[in-house]
Write an enzyme that holds these catalytic residues in place. Structure first.
Site, mmCIF file in Angstrom:
data_model
loop_
_atom_site.group_PDB
_atom_site.id
_atom_site.type_symbol
_atom_site.label_atom_id
_atom_site.label_comp_id
_atom_site.label_asym_id
_atom_site.label_seq_id
_atom_site.Cartn_x
_atom_site.Cartn_y
_atom_site.Cartn_z
ATOM 1 N N ASP A 1 30.481 -6.826 -64.866
ATOM 2 C CA ASP A 1 29.786 -6.912 -66.154
ATOM 3 C C ASP A 1 30.502 -6.044 -67.198
ATOM 4 O O ASP A 1 30.154 -6.077 -68.384
ATOM 5 C CB ASP A 1 28.294 -6.577 -66.034
ATOM 6 C CG ASP A 1 28.040 -5.160 -65.551
ATOM 7 O OD1 ASP A 1 29.000 -4.460 -65.169
ATOM 8 O OD2 ASP A 1 26.855 -4.747 -65.556
ATOM 9 N N SER A 2 31.546 -5.325 -66.769
ATOM 10 C CA SER A 2 32.441 -4.664 -67.727
ATOM 11 C C SER A 2 33.023 -5.686 -68.693
ATOM 12 O O SER A 2 33.526 -5.312 -69.757
ATOM 13 C CB SER A 2 33.561 -3.926 -66.979
ATOM 14 O OG SER A 2 34.181 -4.788 -66.041
ATOM 15 N N ASP B 1 29.060 -9.707 -60.687
ATOM 16 C CA ASP B 1 28.036 -8.707 -60.997
ATOM 17 C C ASP B 1 26.735 -9.362 -61.450
ATOM 18 O O ASP B 1 26.751 -10.308 -62.255
ATOM 19 C CB ASP B 1 28.515 -7.819 -62.159
ATOM 20 C CG ASP B 1 28.961 -6.445 -61.689
ATOM 21 O OD1 ASP B 1 28.585 -6.024 -60.580
ATOM 22 O OD2 ASP B 1 29.696 -5.798 -62.454
ATOM 23 N N LYS C 1 27.206 -8.427 -56.791
ATOM 24 C CA LYS C 1 27.133 -6.959 -56.777
ATOM 25 C C LYS C 1 25.955 -6.528 -57.646
ATOM 26 O O LYS C 1 25.721 -7.144 -58.702
ATOM 27 C CB LYS C 1 28.431 -6.335 -57.302
ATOM 28 C CG LYS C 1 28.371 -4.793 -57.362
ATOM 29 C CD LYS C 1 29.736 -4.147 -57.552
ATOM 30 C CE LYS C 1 30.239 -4.129 -58.965
ATOM 31 N NZ LYS C 1 29.372 -3.452 -59.959
ATOM 32 N N GLU D 1 23.661 -2.798 -58.929
ATOM 33 C CA GLU D 1 23.709 -1.341 -59.031
ATOM 34 C C GLU D 1 22.414 -0.723 -58.509
ATOM 35 O O GLU D 1 21.324 -1.250 -58.781
ATOM 36 C CB GLU D 1 23.925 -0.929 -60.495
ATOM 37 C CG GLU D 1 25.261 -1.417 -61.046
ATOM 38 C CD GLU D 1 25.524 -0.965 -62.475
ATOM 39 O OE1 GLU D 1 24.721 -0.182 -63.040
ATOM 40 O OE2 GLU D 1 26.548 -1.391 -63.035
ATOM 41 N N GLU E 1 31.242 4.972 -57.656
ATOM 42 C CA GLU E 1 31.865 5.195 -58.971
ATOM 43 C C GLU E 1 31.662 6.641 -59.422
ATOM 44 O O GLU E 1 30.532 7.151 -59.411
ATOM 45 C CB GLU E 1 31.294 4.220 -60.019
ATOM 46 C CG GLU E 1 31.937 4.423 -61.391
ATOM 47 C CD GLU E 1 31.754 3.276 -62.359
ATOM 48 O OE1 GLU E 1 31.189 2.219 -61.985
ATOM 49 O OE2 GLU E 1 32.189 3.429 -63.523
HETATM 50 O O1 KIV Z 1 31.714 -3.989 -64.051
HETATM 51 C C1 KIV Z 1 32.682 -3.549 -63.428
HETATM 52 O O2 KIV Z 1 33.852 -3.818 -63.749
HETATM 53 C C2 KIV Z 1 32.421 -2.696 -62.281
HETATM 54 C C3 KIV Z 1 33.571 -1.967 -61.664
HETATM 55 C C4 KIV Z 1 34.056 -0.913 -62.570
HETATM 56 C C5 KIV Z 1 33.257 -1.449 -60.332
HETATM 57 O O3 KIV Z 1 31.313 -2.576 -61.870
#
Ligand code: KIV
Length: 274
Positions: free
Chosen positions: A49-50, A88, A118, A120, A186
């Site tokens: 989600d970055s 994510d 993924k 969190e 992280e």
């Molecule tokens: O969103 C993302 O890119 C991440 C990584 C930095 C692990 O969660």
């Protein structure tokens, strides 16, 4: 080339089986051409989600939507043949409880072809992780600095320092016990990351967590030097593509302004209309 030598696209079980055998290589990707580059060398490609901050200029990951993750997940899937694709779950798509998380995880997997999602969170997400994995949704967990909680954490700070180490250790143990096939650590002190890696049976994938995790992940734009506004201290730049691109654009602009582009040798005007 595949760390497992299987010749097929990797699955979550392949990644879990790499613990203690081979370091797991992971990068983010958000587009088809970049996914193809990452696929050639990675075991896992994360549609993080970055993407919201890196490609869309958002101030945090909080504004990322399911639709954005699906669109970028579909693009990345077209570039992968080897690496496991993990997508994510965006902020607000899973925190209400297991049923909401299952509904949205199924949508992400069905519409993108991802092999896993993924999410969190540590102990408080254990019930949800167990619910998903029992129903066919492989989960990569993410503890330590969890950027979707930036407002409650009070910034993008290192987690697990001093007395906080016990909390982080129990978060990692909880997600492993709940059935996650791997966990991202992280911004965690290297010593703590090493202890957690030794204590749990699933691979740890570090970002700013030292060298002793079972694998590493980076945001690809950061390690390629494409993203200049924000420069995390722990990211080694393997290239300076932002500077190279800026120079190429400046050279192009200078040539256009000097009427030196496209250049006589590329002109069709002087070729008698052929
Ligand atoms: O969103 C993302 O890119 C991440 C990584 C930095 C692990 O969660």
């Amino acid at each position: 080339m595949s760390a497992t030598g299987s010749g097929r696209q990797l699955m979550p079980a392949d990644i879990a089986a790499m613990k203690g055998k081979a370091p797991i290589v992971c990068l983010t990707a958000y587009t088809t051409p970049v996914a193809k580059i990452a696929d050639a060398a990675c075991d896992v490609v994360l549609v993080g989600d970055s993407v919201g901050m890196v490609l869309h200029g958002l101030p945090s990951t909080l504004g990322v939507t399911m639709e954005m993750m699906i669109l970028h997940g579909q693009a990345v899937a077209r570039g992968l043949g080897h690496a496991l694709m993990v997508v994510d779950m965006p902020f607000g798509s899973y925190e209400e409880g297991p049923a909401q998380a299952f509904r949205n995880a199924c949508r992400l997997m069905a519409e993108t072809g991802a092999g896993a999602v993924k999410l969190e969170g540590g102990r408080h997400m254990a019930e949800t992780i167990a619910f998903l994995t029992a129903r066919g949704v492989p989960v990569m967990a993410h503890v330590g600095l969890t950027p979707q909680s930036v407002n409650t954490l009070g910034g993008y700070k290192v987690q697990g320092k001093g007395a906080d180490a016990a909390r982080l250790r129990s978060d990692a143990l909880a997600v492993a016990a709940a059935g996650a096939f791997a966990v991202v650590l992280e911004k965690v002190p290297a010593k703590l990351a090493r202890e957690i890696t030794a204590a749990i049976g699933i691979p740890t994938i570090g970002i700013g967590a030292g060298v002793d995790c079972d694998g590493q992940v980076l945001v690809i734009d950061d390690m390629l030097g494409l993203f200049s506004d924000f420069r995390p201290k722990f990211v080694k730049r393997y290239a300076e593509l932002g500077a190279t691109a800026a120079e190429a654009v400046a050279n192009y602009a200078a040539e256009v302004r000097a009427r030196a582009f496209p250049g006589v040798e590329h002109s069709f005007v002087d070729e008698g209309g052929k």
